[in-house]
Design a protein around this motif. Structure first.
Motif, PDB file in Angstrom:
ATOM      1  N   UNK A   1       0.871  -1.179   0.000  1.00  0.00           N
ATOM      2  CA  UNK A   1       0.000   0.000   0.000  1.00  0.00           C
ATOM      3  C   UNK A   1       0.900   1.219   0.000  1.00  0.00           C
ATOM      4  N   UNK A   2       1.242   1.691  -1.209  1.00  0.00           N
ATOM      5  CA  UNK A   2       2.106   2.868  -1.339  1.00  0.00           C
ATOM      6  C   UNK A   2       1.735   3.612  -2.618  1.00  0.00           C
ATOM      7  N   UNK A   3       2.260   4.810  -2.741  1.00  0.00           N
ATOM      8  CA  UNK A   3       1.883   5.684  -3.852  1.00  0.00           C
ATOM      9  C   UNK A   3       2.495   5.232  -5.176  1.00  0.00           C
TER      10      UNK A   3
ATOM     11  N   UNK B   1      -2.101   4.373  -7.769  1.00  0.00           N
ATOM     12  CA  UNK B   1      -1.909   5.628  -8.489  1.00  0.00           C
ATOM     13  C   UNK B   1      -3.252   6.159  -9.014  1.00  0.00           C
ATOM     14  N   UNK B   2      -3.272   7.431  -9.309  1.00  0.00           N
ATOM     15  CA  UNK B   2      -4.493   8.035  -9.857  1.00  0.00           C
ATOM     16  C   UNK B   2      -4.829   7.434 -11.218  1.00  0.00           C
TER      17      UNK B   2
ATOM     18  N   UNK C   1      -8.101  -5.128  -2.564  1.00  0.00           N
ATOM     19  CA  UNK C   1      -7.694  -5.478  -1.205  1.00  0.00           C
ATOM     20  C   UNK C   1      -6.221  -5.122  -1.008  1.00  0.00           C
ATOM     21  N   UNK C   2      -5.931  -4.332   0.005  1.00  0.00           N
ATOM     22  CA  UNK C   2      -4.553  -4.008   0.371  1.00  0.00           C
ATOM     23  C   UNK C   2      -4.372  -4.330   1.850  1.00  0.00           C
ATOM     24  N   UNK C   3      -3.139  -4.284   2.363  1.00  0.00           N
ATOM     25  CA  UNK C   3      -2.962  -4.528   3.794  1.00  0.00           C
ATOM     26  C   UNK C   3      -3.667  -3.505   4.684  1.00  0.00           C
ATOM     27  N   UNK C   4      -4.014  -2.340   4.133  1.00  0.00           N
ATOM     28  CA  UNK C   4      -4.585  -1.272   4.949  1.00  0.00           C
ATOM     29  C   UNK C   4      -6.043  -0.963   4.663  1.00  0.00           C
ATOM     30  N   UNK C   5      -6.511  -1.216   3.436  1.00  0.00           N
ATOM     31  CA  UNK C   5      -7.861  -0.802   3.061  1.00  0.00           C
ATOM     32  C   UNK C   5      -8.480  -1.839   2.125  1.00  0.00           C
ATOM     33  N   UNK C   6      -9.761  -2.085   2.318  1.00  0.00           N
ATOM     34  CA  UNK C   6     -10.585  -2.772   1.329  1.00  0.00           C
ATOM     35  C   UNK C   6     -11.372  -1.698   0.595  1.00  0.00           C
TER      36      UNK C   6
ATOM     37  N   UNK D   1      -1.573   6.705  -0.311  1.00  0.00           N
ATOM     38  CA  UNK D   1      -2.524   6.374  -1.384  1.00  0.00           C
ATOM     39  C   UNK D   1      -2.447   7.441  -2.471  1.00  0.00           C
ATOM     40  N   UNK D   2      -2.418   7.008  -3.720  1.00  0.00           N
ATOM     41  CA  UNK D   2      -2.204   7.928  -4.834  1.00  0.00           C
ATOM     42  C   UNK D   2      -3.434   8.672  -5.298  1.00  0.00           C
ATOM     43  N   UNK D   3      -4.550   8.573  -4.567  1.00  0.00           N
ATOM     44  CA  UNK D   3      -5.729   9.378  -4.864  1.00  0.00           C
ATOM     45  C   UNK D   3      -6.351   9.833  -3.549  1.00  0.00           C
ATOM     46  N   UNK D   4      -7.170  10.871  -3.579  1.00  0.00           N
ATOM     47  CA  UNK D   4      -7.714  11.410  -2.322  1.00  0.00           C
ATOM     48  C   UNK D   4      -8.632  10.421  -1.617  1.00  0.00           C
TER      49      UNK D   4
END
Length: 259
Positions: free
Chosen positions: A142-144, A148-149, A180-185, A212-215
């Motif tokens: 979970x990284x930028x 990505x946008x 699915x990421x380690x931080x957010x579904x 996260x690469x988007x708001x």
């Protein structure tokens, strides 16, 4: 319950799988494979798993479908079988990616870096993202750089691309049901853009937003709650060797390679 990120992701993904479905995972897919095996054990005994396409209903969790790892499949197919099955239609295709964007498009081809172009695996099974009834996206990063946008190259198109919807692009299937990421579904909102549905970790929400690469909204979504029965089944039946429980997955893989 002291769950690792990989255990939590496996349990969460398993809930998206239904009895009687046919699902296909990639070659290096321990988390999706664990999710499939858990679904079979808990609520979907008629689920059919195509591990890397050719391993039919693996009975053992392995870190990857490559030489040296025995997944104990019920049967082994060849590529002509894979294409025959997928022409009939499969229900779920799993995808990770070098990049995954807000609209659910996946980049498996290349990314531009400061030192040049980094190439990925390319066209392996990308057509299934447009023919399977739906896709499930996942990443253990979970990284930028990953989230990505807009992807540099859309190997698999999500809910929209270039201002055009799936329907406008002539893609009749449902597209990505979740990320699915380690931080957010994430789930797609009414426009098809991924929005947080559950918090998958206890990480500070401001930190998750920054990675996260988007708001993202200022307020986190409700936390994901793992069912104790799922945890027991995962650890006792699916992953008794603790591959998913290892704090360092790569170290666990190397340890299991030792004679």
């Amino acid at each position: 319950m002291g769950l690792t990120a990989r255990e939590r992701m496996s349990i969460a993904i398993s809930r998206d799988l239904k009895d009687g479905e046919v699902v296909l995972t990639g070659a290096a897919s321990a988390v999706p494979l664990a999710a499939c095996l858990l679904a079979q054990a808990r609520h979907a005994p008629g689920l059919t798993i195509l591990g890397a396409g050719v391993y039919i209903n693996p009975r053992r969790l392995v870190p990857e479908f490559t030489a040296g790892w025995d997944c104990a499949p019920v049967a082994i197919a060849d590529m002509s079988d894979v294409f025959a099955v997928t022409e009939l239609g499969i229900d779920v295709m799993f995808y990770g990616g070098m990049q995954i964007d807000r609209g659910g498009s996946v980049n498996l081809h290349y990314v531009r870096t400061g030192s040049g172009v980094l190439r990925g695996p390319g066209l392996a099974n990308t057509a299934l993202g447009h023919t399977a009834a739906r896709t499930i996206l996942y990443t253990e990063r979970h990284d930028r750089r990953t989230l990505v946008e807009a992807v540099d190259y859309a190997s698999v198109i999500g809910h929209y691309r270039g201002g055009r919807s799936r329907a406008e692009l002539g893609l009749p299937n449902a597209g990505p049901a979740g990320l699915f990421t380690p931080d957010v579904l994430f789930r797609p909102d009414s426009s098809g853009a991924f929005a947080p549905d559950r918090a998958m970790s206890a990480a500070a929400w401001d930190d998750v937003r920054a990675r996260t690469g988007w708001p993202l909204p200022a307020v986190p979504p409700p936390p994901f709650e793992a069912d104790p029965g799922d945890v027991r089944a995962l650890r006792r039946l699916v992953d008794p060797d603790g591959l998913l429980a290892a704090p360092d997955p790569q170290a666990a893989v190397e340890a299991r390679r030792q004679p």
